[in-house]
Design a protein around this motif. Sequence first.
Motif, PDB file in Angstrom:
ATOM      1  N   SER A 130       1.010  -1.236   0.003  1.00 34.66           N
ATOM      2  CA  SER A 130      -0.159  -0.038   0.052  1.00 34.66           C
ATOM      3  C   SER A 130       0.672   1.372  -0.032  1.00 34.66           C
ATOM      4  N   ALA A 131       1.961   1.197   0.672  1.00 28.48           N
ATOM      5  CA  ALA A 131       3.018   2.311   0.763  1.00 28.48           C
ATOM      6  C   ALA A 131       3.434   2.692  -0.552  1.00 28.48           C
ATOM      7  N   LEU A 132       3.911   1.523  -1.044  1.00 25.35           N
ATOM      8  CA  LEU A 132       4.402   1.627  -2.376  1.00 25.35           C
ATOM      9  C   LEU A 132       3.329   2.060  -3.485  1.00 25.35           C
ATOM     10  N   SER A 133       2.150   1.518  -3.520  1.00 17.63           N
ATOM     11  CA  SER A 133       1.158   2.190  -4.417  1.00 17.63           C
ATOM     12  C   SER A 133       0.963   3.900  -4.063  1.00 17.63           C
ATOM     13  N   GLY A 134       1.105   4.340  -2.769  1.00 13.91           N
ATOM     14  CA  GLY A 134       0.968   5.492  -2.552  1.00 13.91           C
ATOM     15  C   GLY A 134       2.192   6.362  -3.171  1.00 13.91           C
ATOM     16  N   ILE A 135       3.177   5.912  -3.302  1.00 10.73           N
ATOM     17  CA  ILE A 135       4.478   6.546  -3.872  1.00 10.73           C
ATOM     18  C   ILE A 135       4.357   6.363  -5.253  1.00 10.73           C
ATOM     19  N   LEU A 136       3.538   5.289  -6.091  1.00 13.80           N
ATOM     20  CA  LEU A 136       3.477   5.397  -7.496  1.00 13.80           C
ATOM     21  C   LEU A 136       2.549   6.269  -7.622  1.00 13.80           C
ATOM     22  N   LEU A 137       1.468   6.490  -6.874  1.00  7.03           N
ATOM     23  CA  LEU A 137       0.374   7.419  -7.264  1.00  7.03           C
ATOM     24  C   LEU A 137       0.957   9.002  -7.301  1.00  7.03           C
ATOM     25  N   GLY A 138       1.790   9.224  -6.077  1.00 10.19           N
ATOM     26  CA  GLY A 138       2.067  10.453  -5.843  1.00 10.19           C
ATOM     27  C   GLY A 138       3.369  11.047  -6.578  1.00 10.19           C
ATOM     28  N   LYS A 265       5.487  15.665   0.880  1.00  6.66           N
ATOM     29  CA  LYS A 265       4.130  15.286   0.192  1.00  6.66           C
ATOM     30  C   LYS A 265       4.095  13.902  -0.063  1.00  6.66           C
ATOM     31  N   LEU A 266       5.276  13.385  -0.713  1.00  3.34           N
ATOM     32  CA  LEU A 266       5.237  11.969  -1.177  1.00  3.34           C
ATOM     33  C   LEU A 266       5.203  11.219   0.183  1.00  3.34           C
ATOM     34  N   ALA A 267       5.976  11.315   1.010  1.00  7.62           N
ATOM     35  CA  ALA A 267       6.160  10.647   2.204  1.00  7.62           C
ATOM     36  C   ALA A 267       4.552  10.598   3.031  1.00  7.62           C
ATOM     37  N   ALA A 268       3.876  11.698   2.911  1.00  7.35           N
ATOM     38  CA  ALA A 268       2.551  11.978   3.514  1.00  7.35           C
ATOM     39  C   ALA A 268       1.610  10.748   2.634  1.00  7.35           C
ATOM     40  N   PHE A 269       1.748  10.600   1.429  1.00  5.62           N
ATOM     41  CA  PHE A 269       0.742   9.794   0.719  1.00  5.62           C
ATOM     42  C   PHE A 269       1.313   8.590   1.048  1.00  5.62           C
ATOM     43  N   ALA A 270       2.640   8.050   1.263  1.00  4.52           N
ATOM     44  CA  ALA A 270       3.056   6.763   1.324  1.00  4.52           C
ATOM     45  C   ALA A 270       2.642   6.304   2.906  1.00  4.52           C
ATOM     46  N   ILE A 271       2.609   7.181   3.737  1.00  2.57           N
ATOM     47  CA  ILE A 271       2.251   6.851   5.211  1.00  2.57           C
ATOM     48  C   ILE A 271       0.718   6.712   5.326  1.00  2.57           C
ATOM     49  N   GLY A 272       0.074   7.691   4.841  1.00  2.00           N
ATOM     50  CA  GLY A 272      -1.483   7.352   4.750  1.00  2.00           C
ATOM     51  C   GLY A 272      -1.958   6.259   4.023  1.00  2.00           C
ATOM     52  N   ALA A 273      -1.223   5.897   2.983  1.00  2.00           N
ATOM     53  CA  ALA A 273      -1.720   4.692   2.278  1.00  2.00           C
ATOM     54  C   ALA A 273      -1.356   3.270   3.172  1.00  2.00           C
ATOM     55  N   ALA A 274      -0.206   3.384   3.727  1.00  2.00           N
ATOM     56  CA  ALA A 274       0.259   2.325   4.584  1.00  2.00           C
ATOM     57  C   ALA A 274      -0.621   2.167   5.713  1.00  2.00           C
ATOM     58  N   ILE A 275      -1.317   3.068   6.408  1.00  2.00           N
ATOM     59  CA  ILE A 275      -2.372   2.900   7.491  1.00  2.00           C
ATOM     60  C   ILE A 275      -3.546   2.458   6.604  1.00  2.00           C
ATOM     61  N   GLY A 276      -3.899   2.984   5.720  1.00  2.61           N
ATOM     62  CA  GLY A 276      -5.127   2.455   5.005  1.00  2.61           C
ATOM     63  C   GLY A 276      -5.025   1.041   4.497  1.00  2.61           C
ATOM     64  N   GLY A 277      -3.905   0.364   4.098  1.00  2.00           N
ATOM     65  CA  GLY A 277      -3.646  -0.800   3.700  1.00  2.00           C
ATOM     66  C   GLY A 277      -3.651  -1.799   5.047  1.00  2.00           C
TER      67      GLY A 277
END
Length: 395
Positions: A130-138, A265-277
């Motif tokens: 999920s964190a990797l997905s957040g990075i790929l999106l961001g 901003k990329l770190a925020a996306f990755a961290i938020g995605a990890a918690i959602g995952g």
Amino acid sequence: MNDSINRNPLARARDGYSSFLDSIRDRWAAAPRWARWVVYLLLIALAIVLPADGIGSFMSPYTDWPTLLFFPIGGYILLAIGLNVVVGQAGLLDLGYVAFFAIGGYAMAMLGTKAGLDFWEILVLGVLLSALSGILLGAPTLRLRGDYLAIVTLGFGEIVRITANNTNYIGGPNGIGGIPHPPTLTEWTIPDNGLFDAIGIGGVQPFKYGALDGKPYYYLMLLLIVLAIIFAKRLENSRVGRAWASIREDEDAAELMGVPTFKFKLAAFAIGAAIGGASGVVYASQAVSIIPTNFPFILSATILAAVVLGGSGNLPGVMLGAFLVAWIPERIRGLQEYRVLVFGAVLVLLMVFRPEGLWPSRRRKAELAEGEGGMGSMGAEVGGPVTVGAGEGAE
């Protein structure tokens, strides 16, 4: 004009409520360390006894209370904590947050049924995916701001759902069934006598995960919520949190002051995605089967509403908002077809009388008063050099 406002009962009530919250913050800030730990332990103890039948008979007369505590209440709270990192702390509007919840759920389903991995192994892998997905999106989209970023994230959420619906390998519209439960750690039982029986948790096996009892899953979700709270608060009070605050308030000024805005901003996306995952993995482990329709856009909108309703940027407020958004529809289930109408009316009234949220932070409340809306810039501009038009010089 000011005198007429002061005489308005509604205005006086709102001012009184704000003063009450400010007094709580001041007392908390002045409280010694030991007093804070006592409050933390009392809150954890309250959360542990929350599934008791005596509480459930009032809180959820139409639904199994422990199962409701696990999801949607616990799931929404964990998702709101993750989305608050993106929206509340970094000021990035994300309308596709359900995508990371879906990625975590499908990671649990795929790795559990096809690879035969253990739940705890899948939880770690699901968080990483999920964190990797957040990075790929961001990475390609965080140059955008405001409405443009919101539209891109909304599209990402729909892409994930439609891809799952059209991919036969992961079950297509039929989804994936037979998802394994977490392995039972121990069959230890809370003694069914004395104090434990009086508070309604006697005889509970908190580490035995089956198909019917929702209490062990609630305690598992509670553990993840506590870890997410600690992680989010540590980030908020760190250099990373200060960088997010500067980006949220004025990204151009932050960049001019040397803050690497894109990286944070990329770190925020990755961290938020990890918690959602993580929330998605735990949800799928209890649900036994998942289908693409479990992850609609409306879930993203609901979690965003919880963040804004509770007080974007303030972790206790966000958790309160998520609890209310998840609990109110179930509490009024007896109204049948009218419950959605009543729920919507309650949300509208709350946002009319408390536009900054039920429990906002002082900083976010000040931003809202200055016209920022509590969610950073919403001008749909593209990041890059700022040009000043003719006749727009500083005065």
